[in-house]
Each structure stands twice: as C-alpha cells, then as structure tokens.
Design a protein around this motif. Sequence first.
Motif, PDB file in Angstrom:
ATOM      1  N   ALA A   1      26.307  -3.113   9.655  1.00  0.00           N
ATOM      2  CA  ALA A   1      27.087  -4.011  10.730  1.00  0.00           C
ATOM      3  C   ALA A   1      28.282  -3.837  10.858  1.00  0.00           C
ATOM      4  N   ILE A   2      28.854  -3.023  10.800  1.00  0.00           N
ATOM      5  CA  ILE A   2      29.884  -2.669  11.670  1.00  0.00           C
ATOM      6  C   ILE A   2      29.816  -2.028  12.690  1.00  0.00           C
ATOM      7  N   CYS A   3      29.321  -1.446  12.752  1.00  0.00           N
ATOM      8  CA  CYS A   3      28.292  -0.796  14.397  1.00  0.00           C
ATOM      9  C   CYS A   3      27.961  -2.207  15.017  1.00  0.00           C
ATOM     10  N   TRP A   4      26.954  -2.463  14.757  1.00  0.00           N
ATOM     11  CA  TRP A   4      26.646  -3.793  15.048  1.00  0.00           C
ATOM     12  C   TRP A   4      27.305  -4.830  15.851  1.00  0.00           C
ATOM     13  N   MET A   5      28.394  -4.813  14.601  1.00  0.00           N
ATOM     14  CA  MET A   5      29.575  -6.267  15.772  1.00  0.00           C
ATOM     15  C   MET A   5      30.532  -5.285  16.668  1.00  0.00           C
ATOM     16  N   LEU A   6      31.108  -4.113  16.275  1.00  0.00           N
ATOM     17  CA  LEU A   6      31.416  -3.307  17.445  1.00  0.00           C
ATOM     18  C   LEU A   6      31.005  -3.626  19.176  1.00  0.00           C
ATOM     19  N   GLN A   7      29.615  -3.877  18.754  1.00  0.00           N
ATOM     20  CA  GLN A   7      29.176  -3.535  19.921  1.00  0.00           C
ATOM     21  C   GLN A   7      29.226  -4.971  20.738  1.00  0.00           C
ATOM     22  N   ALA A   8      29.219  -5.621  20.226  1.00  0.00           N
ATOM     23  CA  ALA A   8      29.876  -7.193  21.043  1.00  0.00           C
ATOM     24  C   ALA A   8      30.732  -7.158  21.579  1.00  0.00           C
ATOM     25  N   TRP A   9      31.886  -6.237  21.304  1.00  0.00           N
ATOM     26  CA  TRP A   9      33.386  -6.325  21.596  1.00  0.00           C
ATOM     27  C   TRP A   9      33.875  -4.664  21.959  1.00  0.00           C
ATOM     28  N   LEU A  10      33.054  -3.734  21.834  1.00  0.00           N
ATOM     29  CA  LEU A  10      33.078  -2.418  22.959  1.00  0.00           C
ATOM     30  C   LEU A  10      32.744  -2.264  23.393  1.00  0.00           C
ATOM     31  N   PRO A  11      32.249  -0.217  24.210  1.00  0.00           N
ATOM     32  CA  PRO A  11      30.727  -0.170  25.233  1.00  0.00           C
ATOM     33  C   PRO A  11      29.937   0.153  23.716  1.00  0.00           C
ATOM     34  N   PRO A  12      29.592   0.907  24.185  1.00  0.00           N
ATOM     35  CA  PRO A  12      27.992   1.101  22.631  1.00  0.00           C
ATOM     36  C   PRO A  12      28.503   2.863  23.146  1.00  0.00           C
ATOM     37  N   SER A  13      29.129   3.666  23.522  1.00  0.00           N
ATOM     38  CA  SER A  13      29.279   4.880  23.044  1.00  0.00           C
ATOM     39  C   SER A  13      30.991   4.854  21.809  1.00  0.00           C
ATOM     40  N   TRP A  14      31.427   3.670  21.361  1.00  0.00           N
ATOM     41  CA  TRP A  14      32.800   3.919  21.595  1.00  0.00           C
ATOM     42  C   TRP A  14      32.471   3.001  20.176  1.00  0.00           C
ATOM     43  N   ALA A  15      31.238   1.727  20.381  1.00  0.00           N
ATOM     44  CA  ALA A  15      30.738   1.228  19.198  1.00  0.00           C
ATOM     45  C   ALA A  15      30.033   2.175  17.885  1.00  0.00           C
ATOM     46  N   LEU A  16      29.531   3.044  18.493  1.00  0.00           N
ATOM     47  CA  LEU A  16      29.157   3.994  17.225  1.00  0.00           C
ATOM     48  C   LEU A  16      29.834   4.803  16.729  1.00  0.00           C
ATOM     49  N   LEU A  17      31.141   5.505  17.823  1.00  0.00           N
ATOM     50  CA  LEU A  17      31.839   5.972  17.062  1.00  0.00           C
ATOM     51  C   LEU A  17      32.457   5.286  15.581  1.00  0.00           C
ATOM     52  N   GLY A  18      32.865   4.077  15.953  1.00  0.00           N
ATOM     53  CA  GLY A  18      33.107   2.738  15.026  1.00  0.00           C
ATOM     54  C   GLY A  18      32.681   2.724  14.257  1.00  0.00           C
ATOM     55  N   GLY A  19      31.085   2.838  14.456  1.00  0.00           N
ATOM     56  CA  GLY A  19      30.318   2.898  12.993  1.00  0.00           C
ATOM     57  C   GLY A  19      30.203   3.744  12.528  1.00  0.00           C
ATOM     58  N   MET A  20      30.713   4.699  12.517  1.00  0.00           N
ATOM     59  CA  MET A  20      30.051   6.158  12.258  1.00  0.00           C
ATOM     60  C   MET A  20      31.575   6.742  11.111  1.00  0.00           C
ATOM     61  N   LEU A  21      32.179   5.960  11.193  1.00  0.00           N
ATOM     62  CA  LEU A  21      34.303   6.171  11.365  1.00  0.00           C
ATOM     63  C   LEU A  21      33.824   6.311   9.670  1.00  0.00           C
ATOM     64  N   PRO A  22      33.431   4.958   9.497  1.00  0.00           N
ATOM     65  CA  PRO A  22      33.445   4.445   7.895  1.00  0.00           C
ATOM     66  C   PRO A  22      32.473   5.302   6.922  1.00  0.00           C
ATOM     67  N   VAL A  23      31.279   6.088   7.539  1.00  0.00           N
ATOM     68  CA  VAL A  23      30.258   6.723   6.986  1.00  0.00           C
ATOM     69  C   VAL A  23      31.249   8.087   6.986  1.00  0.00           C
ATOM     70  N   LEU A  24      32.055   8.428   7.268  1.00  0.00           N
ATOM     71  CA  LEU A  24      32.891   9.759   6.892  1.00  0.00           C
ATOM     72  C   LEU A  24      34.035   9.411   6.590  1.00  0.00           C
ATOM     73  N   ARG A  25      34.501   8.002   6.001  1.00  0.00           N
ATOM     74  CA  ARG A  25      35.937   7.703   5.083  1.00  0.00           C
ATOM     75  C   ARG A  25      35.291   6.408   4.093  1.00  0.00           C
ATOM     76  N   PHE A  26      35.953   5.644   3.823  1.00  0.00           N
ATOM     77  CA  PHE A  26      36.197   4.601   3.306  1.00  0.00           C
ATOM     78  C   PHE A  26      33.825   4.317   2.706  1.00  0.00           C
ATOM     79  N   GLY A  27      33.098   3.859   3.551  1.00  0.00           N
ATOM     80  CA  GLY A  27      31.991   3.843   3.319  1.00  0.00           C
ATOM     81  C   GLY A  27      31.337   4.728   2.369  1.00  0.00           C
ATOM     82  N   VAL A  28      31.832   5.687   2.080  1.00  0.00           N
ATOM     83  CA  VAL A  28      30.428   6.316   0.976  1.00  0.00           C
ATOM     84  C   VAL A  28      31.464   7.309   0.801  1.00  0.00           C
ATOM     85  N   LEU A  29      33.010   7.731   1.342  1.00  0.00           N
ATOM     86  CA  LEU A  29      33.791   8.667   0.264  1.00  0.00           C
ATOM     87  C   LEU A  29      34.870   7.730  -0.484  1.00  0.00           C
ATOM     88  N   SER A  30      34.768   7.037  -1.546  1.00  0.00           N
ATOM     89  CA  SER A  30      35.620   6.321  -2.154  1.00  0.00           C
ATOM     90  C   SER A  30      35.032   5.490  -3.090  1.00  0.00           C
TER      91      SER A  30
END
Length: 581
Positions: free
Chosen positions: A161-190
């Motif tokens: 959902a975060i990746c989908w949200m960012l796609q409405a506001w940012l270029p696709p590559s940056w939206a993908l990066l933003g969607g992967m950040l919670p995978v690497l941080r608080f989405g899994v490791l918290s």
Amino acid sequence: MRSQLSGTEFMFMFARIGPEALLVSVALLVSLLYPRLGAPWFLRAEQALAALARKRALSVLLCGFSALAVRLALLPWLPIPKPFINDEFSFLLAGDTFAHGRLANPTHPMWAHLETFHVIFHPTYASMYPPLEGLVLAFGQVVLGHPFWGMWLSAGIMCAAICWMLQAWLPPSWALLGGMLPVLRFGVLSYWDNAYWGGTLAATGGALVLGAMPRIIRHQRTRDSILMATGVAMLANTRPYEGLMLSLVVAARLFWWGAQSRSTPDRLSARIGRVPLPMLLVLTLAGAATSYYFWRVTGNPLMMPQRLNRETYAVARYFYWQHAYPAPTYRHQAIHDFYLHTEFQYFKLGQTVSGMLMQLATKIGTIWVFYFAPALTLPLFWLPCVLRDRRIRFLVIAGAVGLATSALVVFFNIHYVAPMASVLLAVLVQGMRHLRICRFEEKLSGQFLVRAMVVICILMIPVQVHILAAVPKPGSWAAIGQERVAFERQLQSLPGPQLVLVRYGPGHDPLADWVYNGADIDRQQVVWARDMGGAKNEELLRYFQDRRVWLLEADDVPPKLQPYSDSTITKSRREVTGKQP
C-alpha cells in the motif's frame, strides 16, 4: 494504555544507532574521496529497477511479497513471537473472540479474580481496542493456524500500500524505493511484524487515503473513491483519533478541489456518481458495522470499548489540558499500581511545562530512531528544499497536522503515528532526490550517499535480526513471554484442566503481568487468575473445583510454580461437596 515502548523495543531501536552511525561515517568519507566507487554496478542495478518500476502493479506486488518473503526467511532466527506486552494480550483476546464466532463474550462469574489490563468485563468480556486488528489476528488463527500469520500478512499489505501511495506522488523509481524501505526497516524488523500490537493496519489505512486523493482529483474513478473510504474505515477501526485528523485534512483538500472545479451539470452529475456516492456508501456500511460492534460490546452504539475501559479503571486522561478522573476502587494491587503510579505519574509529569517539553522531545526522538535513525538521516538536512516542493506540499501539510495533533496526546507509542508512515517516507524519499544531485568539488558525492544508504539498510538486516533474537534476561518483560508460554505448555501436558494463581511480590512492576485468558475461559486447559488471599480464593476454587491448582510466585527469579496449599484446597472442596476428601 502504555506510556512508552517496551524495554526490549527501546533496546532494539537504540542498539542499532552505533553500527549505523559508523557505517554512515564511512559512507561520508568515501563520498568525498571515491564517489565513483561501485558506480558501474549501481548503474546496472538502477536501470533494472527503473524498468521494473515502470510496471506499477508489479512494483506494488514486489514490495508486498518481499516483506512476506523476508519475514519467512528469518523464521529460523526470529520464530513466531511470544506475547508479553499488556496490549498484545488484549488484541489476542479480540482475535480469539472473533475466531470463536462472537463479537464479545459473556461476563465470567469469577471475573473479579481474572481482571487484567485493557480488557472490559462489564457488560461483556472483551478487548477494549478497536476491532480491526483483532479481525486480522482471528484470520491468522482460523485460516492460517496462528494469530501471527495475520500480522505477517498485514505487514506485506502495508508495504504494498505504501508503494501504491507513493506512485501517486513521486516518479516510479523513487516510489519503488520508498515502498522497499519499510521492507528493510520497520515493516519487517520491528514490533510491527514481531508482536501483536503494531501499526501495520493504521499505516495501510493512511496510505490508502493519501494514495487515493490525488488519483481522485486526476481521474475521478469509482475504485479510488472506494479505496479511500476503505482507508478511512481502517483508520477509524485502528487509530480513531489520528485517523480522524488525517481524514479531515484530506476532506478539506477534496472540498477545495470540488469548489474550484468548473463542470457542466452532466459532468458534475457523473463526478458525483463516481466519487462521493461510492465513498458515502462504503463509509455508511463501515460506520454501521462499527456501531453494531460497539453496541454488542458496551451496550451503546456510540460508546467505544476503550472509552468504557478508561472510565472504569483509569485516572490519567489522554490530552494535556484534561483533568484526571476520580480514582476508582481497585481489587488488585498490580492494577492499582499501573493506573495510579506508572500511568498517572507520567500524566502528572505532562502537567508541567518542563515535563511536557521532555515528553515532546521523547516523541520526536522515538520517531527519528524508528523511521530514520542514522542510516536515513542525511536526506532530512534537505528538508527546507522539500518544504518548497509543490509536488508533495500537501503531504507536508498533512504530516505536520498529523504529528502536531499527535503531540497533544500525553501517552505515546510509535504506532500512534502509523497513519503518517507513508507521509514520512514520502518526505524522506524526496529528500533523497535532492541529496542525489548534490556535488562536492564537482564530484557526485550525493549520488554515492543515496546509493550507500540503501546498502547500509541491507547490511543492517543481520544486525537488527541479532538484536531482536537476543535471549532476554530473566525477569525482563520479554522473558515473561517465554516463561509464561513454557509454563503453559508444561501444564497442558498434564492430564486434566489446570488453574494457576499468580502471586506478586513487593515492588512488582505492573507492566510485567501474567494474568491473561482467552475468549472461552471455562474450556481452557490452563486458566490464569490473581491470588487474592486464602479467604477470597475460596470462591474461585469452588467454581474451578475440577481443576488442579497451582501457585506461581511470579517475581521470583526464575518464577516458581508449585502446587497450591493442599490444606486450603481440601477445605474449599469439602465445603462444596460436604464430604471428607
């Protein structure tokens, strides 16, 4: 209502600061001396990800499935978590209640012996928390075999959902990066994916609302209206206050857009049919379902279970300007100490200017550590540039309102601002875009730093796993979770049903509690109750006369489980049967 994160969560959050700060320092040095280090490899990886990012649906799925896959891969080191926080047991009660096909449970005849935190016992026996997380836990329990799998699934949905949200506001590559950040941080490791009281559902709701808004303005599609209404309903049933604040800001923006739009009567009618009506229908159905739930639990369709619980037990109020409740009469010392000492002292601290400022600083520091930490701090230095960007200006406003209104609440946990998670990520990613184009003496230092931040996040995964997997010290809150499960398994292996009376010693920490039960207490093989002394225990022993009774000295290190006094049990059962043993 806990005033802070658990000691284990604080340990995890702050233990990673040192290693991350060291890696960031190395990255800064390399960016000045060898900014082209690894450039060909990074370029090929970025080109491949850019091609993938242009496939928007695939990018969303990648973020979601990556979170699920990473957590599955970590199961050998991070097995299914054992609950130990008061709130977790309340959510698990909700999940167990729904799994039994009920919205609430009848008040137990021995409820006074079974009282515990964040649970209401009159007019029904139920969790005080909003129902959505309980429904997700019930899905995991019934469909996948354990409540944890509901949390696991919700973490994947959040990242998607975060990746989908960012796609409405940012270029696709940056939206993908933003969607992967919670995978690497608080989405899994918290604790959001490693406990039973996280913020994944509230973050998903916020992402749906903020991702649907610009799509509605651009396209006026029915599906976006339904997704926004679904997000609002999720917020109302996870974080009602914070969700309301975010929803009001979005509603104001949509109202302004509608007032500024000039349409013919035909186009206006079509727009109303595609946007407000579907949204109103979904919100009406969700509101009716929520009110029905309130009615079944509290007897009043407008009375939230959480409000009923607070009016029954609490002294402290939520907001800084509110006065304390009158102190009720408590039946148990642990509950008395929690509400009148642990919680009320924190509330009283917030009544002073210095205390309020200290609590505000703690909130800001916790948000920084959880979402950014050293690895993702550098882009925040470009916040002045981000504030001037028209692309995400509304998100900055929405985030400012959300964080400011959250600061008005005395108590704080990081999932309280979960509806703002996608906003914080959008600001972070936009800051990374500004950082990337920065040069030092005509060297592409900023580009290297952005690449290095992603590498640091990946390198920190085993460090974070090691911290999360650390064996808790005896007597700590986390240790209680393991010890309680171990005792329960031991007792379940014995023939017949069991009853455990929990006794605490002087100076007991009320946050370290053992007394929690499921939805169907009488059919549990192991029932946990509070030791109220020999005379008061008699009615409990009469009621559970078919159970073997144990006494747990919970504050011993390690906790000691032993048969309850035989003479007391014999006397109680003789009174019930009228016979000699």
